[in-house]
Design a protein around this motif. Structure first.
Motif, mmCIF file in Angstrom:
data_model
loop_
_atom_site.group_PDB
_atom_site.id
_atom_site.type_symbol
_atom_site.label_atom_id
_atom_site.label_comp_id
_atom_site.label_asym_id
_atom_site.label_seq_id
_atom_site.Cartn_x
_atom_site.Cartn_y
_atom_site.Cartn_z
ATOM 1 N N LEU A 353 -10.312 -9.054 -34.864
ATOM 2 C CA LEU A 353 -10.988 -8.527 -36.050
ATOM 3 C C LEU A 353 -11.968 -7.422 -35.676
ATOM 4 O O LEU A 353 -12.115 -6.436 -36.412
ATOM 5 C CB LEU A 353 -11.727 -9.662 -36.776
ATOM 6 N N LEU A 354 -12.638 -7.571 -34.529
ATOM 7 C CA LEU A 354 -13.562 -6.522 -34.084
ATOM 8 C C LEU A 354 -12.805 -5.267 -33.671
ATOM 9 O O LEU A 354 -13.251 -4.142 -33.936
ATOM 10 C CB LEU A 354 -14.399 -7.034 -32.912
ATOM 11 N N LEU A 355 -11.645 -5.446 -33.037
ATOM 12 C CA LEU A 355 -10.824 -4.292 -32.659
ATOM 13 C C LEU A 355 -10.326 -3.549 -33.892
ATOM 14 O O LEU A 355 -10.237 -2.322 -33.903
ATOM 15 C CB LEU A 355 -9.641 -4.754 -31.795
ATOM 16 N N LYS A 356 -10.007 -4.309 -34.946
ATOM 17 C CA LYS A 356 -9.549 -3.685 -36.191
ATOM 18 C C LYS A 356 -10.651 -2.829 -36.819
ATOM 19 O O LYS A 356 -10.363 -1.885 -37.556
ATOM 20 C CB LYS A 356 -9.097 -4.765 -37.187
ATOM 21 N N LYS A 357 -11.905 -3.188 -36.531
ATOM 22 C CA LYS A 357 -13.037 -2.399 -37.040
ATOM 23 C C LYS A 357 -13.259 -1.129 -36.233
ATOM 24 O O LYS A 357 -14.108 -0.307 -36.575
ATOM 25 C CB LYS A 357 -14.314 -3.242 -37.008
ATOM 26 N N GLY A 358 -12.505 -1.017 -35.128
ATOM 27 C CA GLY A 358 -12.645 0.174 -34.298
ATOM 28 C C GLY A 358 -13.592 0.010 -33.127
ATOM 29 O O GLY A 358 -13.968 0.987 -32.475
ATOM 30 N N TRP A 359 -13.980 -1.226 -32.822
ATOM 31 C CA TRP A 359 -14.873 -1.465 -31.694
ATOM 32 C C TRP A 359 -14.145 -1.168 -30.379
ATOM 33 O O TRP A 359 -12.959 -1.436 -30.237
ATOM 34 C CB TRP A 359 -15.328 -2.923 -31.679
#
Length: 405
Positions: A353-359
């Motif tokens: 989910l954090l990767l999906k936010k662009g982290w």
């Protein structure tokens, strides 16, 4: 108890700080055990000495120097029993998997041997016997790691048993050499040094919604005490393990910094003293504040003081995972198409989910605690594959991104 001393010394290269850790023990030739190290600053010296003293107090001192005449001759089965009894009384408990594995090892043929007489060949024969029984190479490897931890403790003052872990270390080295020499492929090796890639399982939004509803029903049962949904949301937001969630204390919470400290967090080589601060994001901060308000109201009704050493989620981690497993099984029994998702899979789910936010991966690692970027990169690669597949489906069927799970 270990004593720590920091000594300032002037050398040709400037001022140095010598850190010394000493533990007195009449069983040692000198009457004490000592370690020392030199650093360029007092802070570094104090940090090393404090952590090393804590490690030695928990793990025990190395066995070198103990008088041989004081050691006993016992079987491996007896040593395992002593080891399990010792840790049962210890404040820090062994993991259930280790307890079960050692209890099983104690019943096998190898454990009827005296610890001092167990050889490398005995250990290799044990591994071969496990393979004939159909046990995976990785499970056998875990057996040997647990066996090694027991044998390493043999000469500790709590046990005073004649023996060491050299037989296991030499056996593992020989098996590794044979694997590399003969280029034995995975799945056919006597030992596997990494688990199968079972962690690829990632829950979909549909599955998460089904599990959330099932957990809510379980939580609302009159006899239920565990706030499953709070723990679920906290686990996803923080990417913490359930064992970490259930032992983190109020004193570890920094309200101003919006952070929490995970004490002795899991580490490949040494978790003792590995205290890691992580940010409370994605609603985790609000969950802690709500739990604190609830706790204060409850204590006021009982006229009791607030104890900062108490756990924020004072529940058995085994009970949390058991509730999760029962909900998952219930959904499967009802005919829902749902994968064998473990509670631990929520760590990768939260990271996704954090990767999906662009982290970025380094930023995500500040939450998950991964020091090896390869692990996070594997999660990222799985996420990328999923995105490609869904984008293709959307494009072929004229759907927008939000219309497909």
């Amino acid at each position: 108890m270990a004593t720590v001393n920091i000594e300032q010394r002037t050398t040709k290269k400037g001022i140095k700080f010598r850190a010394r850790v000493r533990i007195r023990d009449p069983l040692l030739e000198k009457g004490y055990y000592e370690e020392s190290n030199t650093f360029t600053t007092r802070a570094k010296a104090n940090h090393w000495a404090t952590n090393r003293a804590k490690f030695l107090e928990v793990e025990g001192i190395p066995t070198k120097g103990i008088k041989g005449s004081d050691l006993r001759e016992v079987t491996l089965a007896n040593l395992i029993q002593m080891y399990l009894q010792y840790w049962d009384l210890n404040e820090k408990k062994l993991q259930r998997s280790k307890i079960f594995a050692l209890s099983a090892i104690a019943k096998r043929d190898i454990s009827s041997n005296l610890v001092s007489q167990i050889t490398k060949d005995d250990v290799i024969d044990y591994a071969k016997m496990r393979k004939r029984d159909g046990v995976s190479g990785y499970t056998t490897y875990q057996d040997l790691i647990y066996m090694k931890s027991v044998l390493r403790a043999a000469r500790d003052k709590e046990f005073m048993v004649n023996g060491n872990a050299d037989c296991v270390i030499d056996a593992i080295d020989q098996i590794k050499t044979e694997i590399n020499k003969q280029k034995i492929p995975k799945g056919h090796r006597l030992l596997e040094f990494s688990a199968n890639e079972r962690s690829d399982i990632e829950p979909s939004e549909r599955e998460m919604e089904l599990l959330r509803k099932a957990l809510l029903v379980r939580e609302q049962h009159p006899s239920a005490k565990i706030p499953y949904l709070q723990i679920l949301d906290f686990a996803i937001a923080t990417c913490m393990r359930v064992s970490e969630i259930c032992r983190v204390k109020w004193k570890n919470f920094d309200e101003d910094a919006h952070t929490i400290v995970i004490e002795d967090r899991k580490h490949p080589t040494n978790k003792v003293g590995n205290n890691v601060t992580i940010p409370l994001i994605g609603g985790a901060y609000e969950i802690v504040l709500n739990r604190r308000d609830e706790k204060i109201r409850e204590l006021k009704e009982k006229n009791l003081p607030f104890d900062p050493t108490e756990a924020i989620f004072p529940f058995e981690s085994r009970s949390v995972t058991a509730g999760w497993q029962r909900c998952r099984k219930q959904l499967i029994d009802e005919g829902h198409s749902i994968k064998q998702i473990r509670f631990h899979d929520l760590r990768a789910y939260g990271a996704t989910l954090l990767l999906k936010k662009g982290w970025s991966l380094p930023k995500v690692s500040k939450v998950t605690g991964h020091r090896d970027m390869k692990v996070l990169n594997n999660i990222y690669n799985r996420y990328e594959v999923s995105v490609i597949a869904k984008e293709d489906f959307n494009e072929r069927h004229g759907l927008n991104k939000e219309s497909v799970d």
